[in-house]
Motif scaffolding. Structure first.
Motif, PDB file in Angstrom:
ATOM      1  N   ARG A  13       1.156  -1.254   0.358  1.00 43.06           N
ATOM      2  CA  ARG A  13      -0.291   0.223  -0.198  1.00 43.06           C
ATOM      3  C   ARG A  13       0.717   1.430   0.204  1.00 43.06           C
ATOM      4  O   ARG A  13       0.386   2.198  -0.443  1.00 43.06           O
ATOM      5  N   PHE A  16       1.762   1.902  -3.507  1.00 38.11           N
ATOM      6  CA  PHE A  16       0.653   2.265  -3.923  1.00 38.11           C
ATOM      7  C   PHE A  16       0.320   4.202  -4.035  1.00 38.11           C
ATOM      8  O   PHE A  16      -0.156   5.247  -4.746  1.00 38.11           O
ATOM      9  N   LEU A  19       2.845   6.496  -5.564  1.00 40.43           N
ATOM     10  CA  LEU A  19       2.903   5.616  -6.920  1.00 40.43           C
ATOM     11  C   LEU A  19       2.338   6.893  -6.992  1.00 40.43           C
ATOM     12  O   LEU A  19       1.565   7.508  -7.819  1.00 40.43           O
ATOM     13  N   ILE A  20       0.774   7.186  -6.591  1.00 38.91           N
ATOM     14  CA  ILE A  20      -0.791   7.972  -7.180  1.00 38.91           C
ATOM     15  C   ILE A  20       0.302   9.848  -6.640  1.00 38.91           C
ATOM     16  O   ILE A  20       0.037  10.135  -7.242  1.00 38.91           O
ATOM     17  N   CYS A  23       1.853  10.809  -9.507  1.00 36.90           N
ATOM     18  CA  CYS A  23       1.473  10.482 -11.265  1.00 36.90           C
ATOM     19  C   CYS A  23       0.549  12.210 -10.626  1.00 36.90           C
ATOM     20  O   CYS A  23       0.983  12.002 -11.376  1.00 36.90           O
ATOM     21  N   VAL A  24      -0.156  11.528  -9.570  1.00 35.35           N
ATOM     22  CA  VAL A  24      -1.045  13.078  -9.450  1.00 35.35           C
ATOM     23  C   VAL A  24      -0.756  13.792  -9.434  1.00 35.35           C
ATOM     24  O   VAL A  24      -0.861  15.390 -10.304  1.00 35.35           O
ATOM     25  N   TYR A  27       1.063  14.671 -13.230  1.00 30.08           N
ATOM     26  CA  TYR A  27       0.011  15.277 -14.014  1.00 30.08           C
ATOM     27  C   TYR A  27      -0.943  16.598 -13.806  1.00 30.08           C
ATOM     28  O   TYR A  27      -1.360  17.672 -15.247  1.00 30.08           O
ATOM     29  N   ILE A  28      -0.590  16.714 -13.229  1.00 32.47           N
ATOM     30  CA  ILE A  28      -1.210  18.526 -12.326  1.00 32.47           C
ATOM     31  C   ILE A  28      -0.606  19.517 -13.197  1.00 32.47           C
ATOM     32  O   ILE A  28      -0.707  20.416 -13.560  1.00 32.47           O
ATOM     33  N   ARG A 253      -3.162  13.256 -25.992  1.00 31.56           N
ATOM     34  CA  ARG A 253      -3.246  13.137 -24.501  1.00 31.56           C
ATOM     35  C   ARG A 253      -2.201  12.028 -23.887  1.00 31.56           C
ATOM     36  O   ARG A 253      -1.433  11.758 -23.254  1.00 31.56           O
ATOM     37  N   GLY A 257       0.439  12.313 -21.338  1.00 30.68           N
ATOM     38  CA  GLY A 257       0.438  11.121 -20.687  1.00 30.68           C
ATOM     39  C   GLY A 257       2.019  10.835 -20.444  1.00 30.68           C
ATOM     40  O   GLY A 257       2.402   9.936 -19.341  1.00 30.68           O
ATOM     41  N   ILE A 260       3.748  11.888 -17.513  1.00 33.80           N
ATOM     42  CA  ILE A 260       3.250  10.652 -15.894  1.00 33.80           C
ATOM     43  C   ILE A 260       3.909   9.649 -15.758  1.00 33.80           C
ATOM     44  O   ILE A 260       4.746   8.398 -15.024  1.00 33.80           O
ATOM     45  N   GLN A 261       3.703   8.529 -16.987  1.00 28.39           N
ATOM     46  CA  GLN A 261       4.257   7.648 -17.335  1.00 28.39           C
ATOM     47  C   GLN A 261       5.534   7.130 -16.784  1.00 28.39           C
ATOM     48  O   GLN A 261       6.638   6.559 -16.589  1.00 28.39           O
ATOM     49  N   ALA A 264       6.527   7.632 -13.370  1.00 33.87           N
ATOM     50  CA  ALA A 264       6.103   6.227 -12.706  1.00 33.87           C
ATOM     51  C   ALA A 264       7.080   5.057 -12.514  1.00 33.87           C
ATOM     52  O   ALA A 264       6.914   4.502 -11.696  1.00 33.87           O
ATOM     53  N   HIS A 265       7.571   5.087 -14.640  1.00 33.60           N
ATOM     54  CA  HIS A 265       8.440   4.045 -14.060  1.00 33.60           C
ATOM     55  C   HIS A 265       9.510   4.312 -13.300  1.00 33.60           C
ATOM     56  O   HIS A 265       9.729   3.330 -13.047  1.00 33.60           O
TER      57      HIS A 265
ATOM     58  N   LEU B  23      -6.812  -0.848  -3.753  1.00 33.67           N
ATOM     59  CA  LEU B  23      -6.192  -0.715  -3.160  1.00 33.67           C
ATOM     60  C   LEU B  23      -5.194  -0.775  -2.165  1.00 33.67           C
ATOM     61  O   LEU B  23      -4.368  -0.956  -1.511  1.00 33.67           O
ATOM     62  N   MET B 197      -3.500   3.480 -15.770  1.00 39.82           N
ATOM     63  CA  MET B 197      -3.715   4.731 -14.875  1.00 39.82           C
ATOM     64  C   MET B 197      -4.686   6.056 -15.075  1.00 39.82           C
ATOM     65  O   MET B 197      -4.804   6.588 -14.686  1.00 39.82           O
ATOM     66  N   ILE B 198      -3.462   6.672 -15.873  1.00 35.86           N
ATOM     67  CA  ILE B 198      -3.369   7.773 -16.806  1.00 35.86           C
ATOM     68  C   ILE B 198      -4.293   8.069 -17.060  1.00 35.86           C
ATOM     69  O   ILE B 198      -5.341   9.416 -16.677  1.00 35.86           O
ATOM     70  N   LEU B 201      -6.936   8.827 -14.509  1.00 35.31           N
ATOM     71  CA  LEU B 201      -6.411  10.184 -13.758  1.00 35.31           C
ATOM     72  C   LEU B 201      -7.574  11.181 -14.441  1.00 35.31           C
ATOM     73  O   LEU B 201      -7.568  11.715 -14.267  1.00 35.31           O
ATOM     74  N   ILE B 212      -8.305  20.171 -14.720  1.00 30.38           N
ATOM     75  CA  ILE B 212      -7.173  20.088 -16.244  1.00 30.38           C
ATOM     76  C   ILE B 212      -8.209  20.026 -17.715  1.00 30.38           C
ATOM     77  O   ILE B 212      -9.650  19.896 -17.003  1.00 30.38           O
TER      78      ILE B 212
END
Lengths: 293, 213
Positions: A13, A16, A19-20, A23-24, A27-28, A253, A257, A260-261, A264-265, B23, B197-198, B201, B212
């Motif tokens: 957890r 996770f 990672l979240i 990513c967020v 993304y922002i 998109r 993306g 983020i990818q 995340a990687h 999760l 996941m992207i 999001l 966004i």
């Protein structure tokens, strides 16, 4: 429990959550990451870019909503590229939920086509995309293997009418279009085993140029077909879509993306390294303990 | 976006959050979302199969008087075979289902045999039998890896001889090639899952919350 044990037994957890968060945040915050185009994506772009206006390409939308995130950006980039260049498209959707995906893509890209745009320094005037003139949507029929074989004889065998019930003979774009011979090639955008049928029953039997747009999970297993020349191009996952968007100078998109990818990687690699460090250090400690050091 | 459009977006967002909540740990919300997904999928597939197969491929064909009587009889063959398949549900007449199964196996084998052999065997073998030392150095390296990888991979799956000496070495190289292939496949899988996941999001922050554009 020492630190290396903790590294190996980290509660999933935390991974996770980390990672979240990554990513967020990525993304922002908008920023760009470099995208390098591979030859197998460039060959698809070049194929479309060198076709004469008025030529016909068959685009198979063979995916369901669960693959929307990966494959819809590919569809957007390729279809818009075709329509900007006035290349006509025959759409099929041989996956059961495919018609919904295809209709959504056609509607959204048609809207986008109404606006004037400049791609790679070339100006394209906005225009109305017309059903029957710029595209024909054949829709879904069960048993994709047989449908692909049937279309090789005559599109009218599996699809006497288009998705909306119009007989193919009354569609202006389909006049004189009998089978794959009248198309420049097929691009299959797929999230499942329909791709095998396109390779085996379609390209294998009728020998037309075939390119694939696939989910990341599928991509590695289809590279042998690229090496053997059975397909001329392959786009793998969101990265493949981003590469096409870059070539077409049409950021969407997929390119968005990629940042983020990337991060995340990096997070995943970090955790893999952590786990391995923990494993090898524990192993070393155990050996030292056995030797009495 | 109208009321029903907004309603759909909210519903999709709540279902997404419900699924993601797994999760943390298994919970009631996740179970409810999962049950909704399974139920809707089953219902949707049933309706699609009914309209595409039973209605379009059977009912419309047998009731279409523009077709010849022969063309109207053929769908009955499929229908009868389909009904025979259901005989598996009854122990005494279960043997009847072997006939449609035999038909499926025979037809599929006939369809697959040549096409699969040409596409997946002959074409792949032909692309492996290549001259190694041709073209620039990058091509030579690539060709070498194709030939060596195929050879060593095949050696690994050859179990009629003990994997010792030069044979064992080739087998070990073969497993390295296999591991690298699995690694590439796993890497692509991770990328694929991150893309999903992207996508979510994008939906949650863009379509739902409008953060966004």
């Amino acid at each position: 429990m020492n630190i290396f044990d903790k590294m190996m037994r980290l509660d999933r957890r935390w991974i996770f959550l980390f990672l979240i968060i990554v990513c967020v945040v990525t993304y922002i915050i908008p920023f760009k990451v470099p995208i390098h185009v591979v030859p197998e994506v460039r060959s698809i772009y070049d194929f479309i870019d060198t076709l004469e206006p008025g030529k016909i390409v068959l685009i198979a939308i063979d995916y369901d909503p669960n693959n929307l995130a990966e494959l819809q950006p590919m569809t957007f980039a390729i279809v818009e590229h075709c329509w900007r260049r006035k290349i006509k498209i025959i759409f099929t959707a041989l996956s059961q939920n495919g018609p919904g995906m295809a209709e959504q893509a056609i509607r959204d890209i048609s809207d986008s086509m109404k606006v004037d745009k400049t791609y790679n320094g070339k100006f394209y005037k906005g225009r109305e995309i017309k059903n029957g003139i710029d595209y024909t949507f054949l829709g879904y029929k069960p048993y994709y293997g047989l449908v692909i074989l049937g279309m090789g004889q005559d599109f009218r065998l599996p699809f006497p009418t288009d998705y909306y019930g119009t007989p193919l003979d009354s569609i202006p774009m389909m006049k004189g279009v009998l089978n794959y011979d009248q198309t420049a090639g097929v691009i299959d955008i797929s999230g499942g085993s329909i791709t095998d049928a396109w390779i085996n029953y379609g390209q294998g039997r009728f020998n037309f140029p075939l390119a694939l747009g696939l989910t990341g999970v599928m991509t590695a297993q289809y590279y042998p077909y690229l090496g053997s020349g059975q397909i001329f191009g392959i786009m793998g996952g969101l990265l493949g879509a981003a590469e096409y968007e870059k070539l077409a100078d049409n950021p969407g998109r997929a390119m968005g993306g990629m940042r983020i990818q990337l991060y995340a990687h990096m997070v995943i690699i970090l955790f893999i390294v952590m786990g391995n460090v923990g494993f090898f250090m524990n192993k070393r400690k155990k050996k030292l303990r056995e030797k009495g050091i | 976006m109208g009321f029903w459009g907004q309603f759909g977006v909210w519903l999709a967002a709540l279902l997404t959050i419900g699924i993601i909540s797994f999760l943390y740990k298994d919970n009631f919300l996740y179970k409810a979302c999962e049950a909704i997904f399974v139920g809707i999928s089953a219902g949707y597939w049933f309706i699609v199969y009914y309209w595409d197969n039973l209605y379009k491929k059977f009912y419309l064909q047998v009731t279409n008087h523009d077709l010849t009587s022969w063309e109207r009889i053929i769908p009955w063959v499929g229908f009868i075979l389909g009904v025979m398949m259901l005989s598996r549900l009854f122990e005494k007449i279960g043997w009847l289902s072997r006939w449609p199964l035999a038909f499926i196996v025979g037809a599929t084998a006939g369809l697959y045999m040549m096409i699969y052999f040409v596409s997946n065997a002959m074409a792949q073998v032909a692309s492996t039998i290549i001259p190694v030392f041709i073209g620039d150095w990058a091509t030579i390296i690539a060709n070498f890896f194709i030939v060596a990888g195929t050879f060593c991979g095949l050696v690994y799956f050859f179990f009629s001889k003990e994997h010792k000496g030069a044979f064992g070495l080739a087998s070990r190289v073969g497993i390295w090639f296999l591991m690298i292939t699995f690694g590439a496949s796993f890497g692509y899988t991770v990328m694929s899952r991150m893309s999903l996941m992207i996508g979510r999001l994008d939906f949650l922050f863009g379509t739902w919350l409008g953060m966004i554009k």
